[in-house]
Scaffold this active site. Structure first.
Site: not given
Lengths: 95, 493
Positions: B81, B156, B180
């Site tokens: 990420k 997210s 997320s």
């Protein structure tokens, strides 16, 4: 509560955020909605309830106060917008 | 097993193939990079791909293995990420603010993975500064859901989830502040775990709301999650909230018998607000647990409906403070035009941040400002205590909690364009867990009208091993986690 244009400008100033005039109206509406959401908390009886700042409150770890990092000024300043001889450059603040 | 099948298998199979020298780390990395290249125009799961950097890492992993055959994970690829600083990689956090930021150091999570010889495939797309539930807030464009390109992957950590679901990576890192990891895992039909707050170091992880942020993992199975959890867990003196514990490795405990396990069902989570299709899937998953020998008990989480209001005070407050570091002086975007220092700050931030980030910073500054602090911020922290107390009571009656991850399946792109605050309300089953700091995971549990549905399992503090045992047993009894989106079954190789 309804956020006025002046309320949004005030928190934008506190936040050091330049907003376009066209952004302000949208934020008035959104922030009013978020605040309505937050208002629900007012109905909860929290007498004698200790605030919980973070879930590990009981076990915060402090390390020994020793120098462990080496000087990496050049590496860290390589990502800065403007530096000169190891200093970060900003507009003049003292006349 | 041919290469194409191997790439779809996951960490355990790749580790075995690398161990038997059936295939090299360079071959595996090359094959995944080719897949990423094919899928990128459609899915947009990555912000940065750097083939040379990845192949350098893979070559290094091959020599690590040659030098010490005990390195069982060297050469396993992973998508990172774009919120974890990784030395030499552009690290954007999905923001224009950090569009040109090359991290000068490694985050703890990246460090731990590198030490084991994991190979970074690229930097996964995400909502800007991890603020969002749909990945539509990325400066680098939305990610598409591999099961239906007209839908969001969740957020997210949307890029991480989409990459694993589409077979572009066997595993990915993520962060979970309000759901997320779990929500995109559920919406993309893969497994994802958010550990106990304090289990994984936050050092070098770009902060959103520090009392809620926790790093975790996406993978194709609970077994793979367990292997990766053991790599990234552990005490780190550089993060004051990192906890020093000696827990047994999750992977070792995976096969423990779960018969007799008491599964708590929150009575508040199956009523109004939960879509009928998701409800059916989650209830049959719970039925499956009962058939496997678990025992269901009803539990009461009366304060959990206060979680969203509390979160949207606490998280913006912490964000407004954390994001004050982006000032256009030391790193990140600097405006071209300014007449003094105040204007330099204001314009750099005004230009560098997107609308959702601004919204949360403004809200945070408001609730922390003079005259409102007690009424909003302190009150939210008190309610947070009550939410945590609910869970503490519930875990006297049960060993794990089972329920939905999200009230619906993935929604179409643009659904909440005009009404961003409405989207907040969909995080009602994930946010309470972050407020309490508990570990939780999402595993594939079935489909509703062709879209994946996740089952959320929540454990008492530090009981990741128990959660993973339960998830693993479920995945032995069912095959939902092996389903792959038809759109991406034809990737070469």
């Amino acid at each position: 509560m309804r956020f006025t244009e002046e309320d949004v400008r005030r928190v934008a100033r506190l936040s050091r955020l330049a907003l376009e005039p066209k952004e302000i109206e949208g934020f008035q509406q959104d922030l009013s909605q978020i605040l309505d959401l937050a208002q629900k908390l007012q109905a909860i009886d929290t007498t004698n309830v200790e605030p919980l700042a973070h879930p590990g409150s009981s076990s915060v770890f402090l390390r020994a106060d020793l120098v462990t990092e080496t000087d990496q000024r050049e590496a860290f300043q390589a990502v800065a917008p403007e530096v000169d001889r190891g200093l970060y450059l900003v507009p003049r603040v003292v006349e | 097993m041919n290469l194409s099948e191997l790439l779809n298998q996951g960490v355990t199979a790749l580790s075995a193939a690398l161990g038997s020298r059936e295939v090299s780390a360079v071959e595996i990395a090359t094959a995944y990079l080719d897949r990423i290249e094919q899928a990128q125009p459609e899915l947009n799961a990555f912000i940065t791909v750097d083939r040379e950097h990845t192949l350098r890492d893979a070559t290094l992993a091959d020599s690590m293995r040659a030098a010490s055959p005990g390195q069982s994970l060297a050469g396993i690829p992973i998508a990172q990420k774009d919120v974890f600083c990784a030395k030499g990689w552009r690290t954007t956090a999905g923001s224009h603010m950090l569009e040109n930021f090359i991290a000068p150091y490694d985050s703890a999570v990246v460090q731990q993975l590198n030490k084991q010889g994991f190979v970074t495939l690229g930097r996964a797309n995400m909502d800007e500064f991890a603020m969002g539930s749909s990945n539509e807030n990325s400066y680098f464009g939305p990610v598409k859901n591999p099961w239906d390109l007209s839908r969001v992957p969740g957020g997210s950590s949307g890029g991480s989830a989409a990459a694993v679901a589409a077979g572009l990576a066997p595993a990915a890192t993520g962060t979970d502040t309000g759901g997320s990891i779990r929500q995109p895992a559920a919406w993309c039909g893969i497994s994802g775990i958010k550990p106990t707050y304090g289990r994984v170091s936050r050092f070098g992880m770009i902060a959103y709301a520090s009392s809620l942020d926790q790093a975790g993992i996406f993978a194709r199975s609970a077994q793979d999650l367990a292997i990766l959890m053991d790599v990234i867990s552990g005490h780190d003196p550089r993060d004051a909230t990192s906890v020093d514990r000696k827990d047994a490795p999750c992977a070792k405990e995976l096969d423990k018998d779960i018969r007799g396990l008491r599964v708590g069902i929150p009575k508040q989570w199956f009523g109004e607000g939960l879509s009928a299709g998701v409800k059916i899937v989650v209830e049959s998953a719970i039925q499956e647990l009962v058939m496997m020998g678990c025992e269901c008990v009803e539990i009461d989480l009366p304060m959990s409906e206060q979680a969203i209001p509390a979160y949207y005070v606490i998280a913006p407050a912490e964000a407004s403070s954390n994001l004050s570091r982006f000032d256009g002086v030391r790193f990140g975007h600097r405006a071209a035009q300014y007449k003094d220092l105040a204007e330099l700050y204001e314009r750099s931030r005004g230009e560098g941040f997107g609308p959702e980030v601004k919204r949360r910073i403004l809200m945070g500054s408001y609730v922390l400002s003079h005259g409102y602090y007690d009424a909003y911020y302190l009150q939210a922290q008190r309610v947070r205590r009550l939410i945590a107390n609910d869970f503490e009571r519930a875990f006297m009656l049960c060993d794990v909690i089972a329920g939905p991850v999200a009230p619906t399946t993935a929604f179409p792109l643009g659904s909440f364009g005009a009404d961003p605050v409405q989207m907040y309300l969909a995080d009602l089953y994930t946010i309470p867990v972050n407020l309490a700091g508990l570990p939780a995971l999402s595993i594939p549990a079935g489909f509703d009208a062709g879209m994946p549905v996740g089952l959320q399992l929540i454990g008492p503090w530090w009981q990741e091993a128990r959660l993973l045992q339960t998830a693993h047993a479920f995945q032995i009894a069912t095959d939902w986690h092996t389903k792959r989106p038809a759109l991406y079954s034809g990737l070469k190789p």
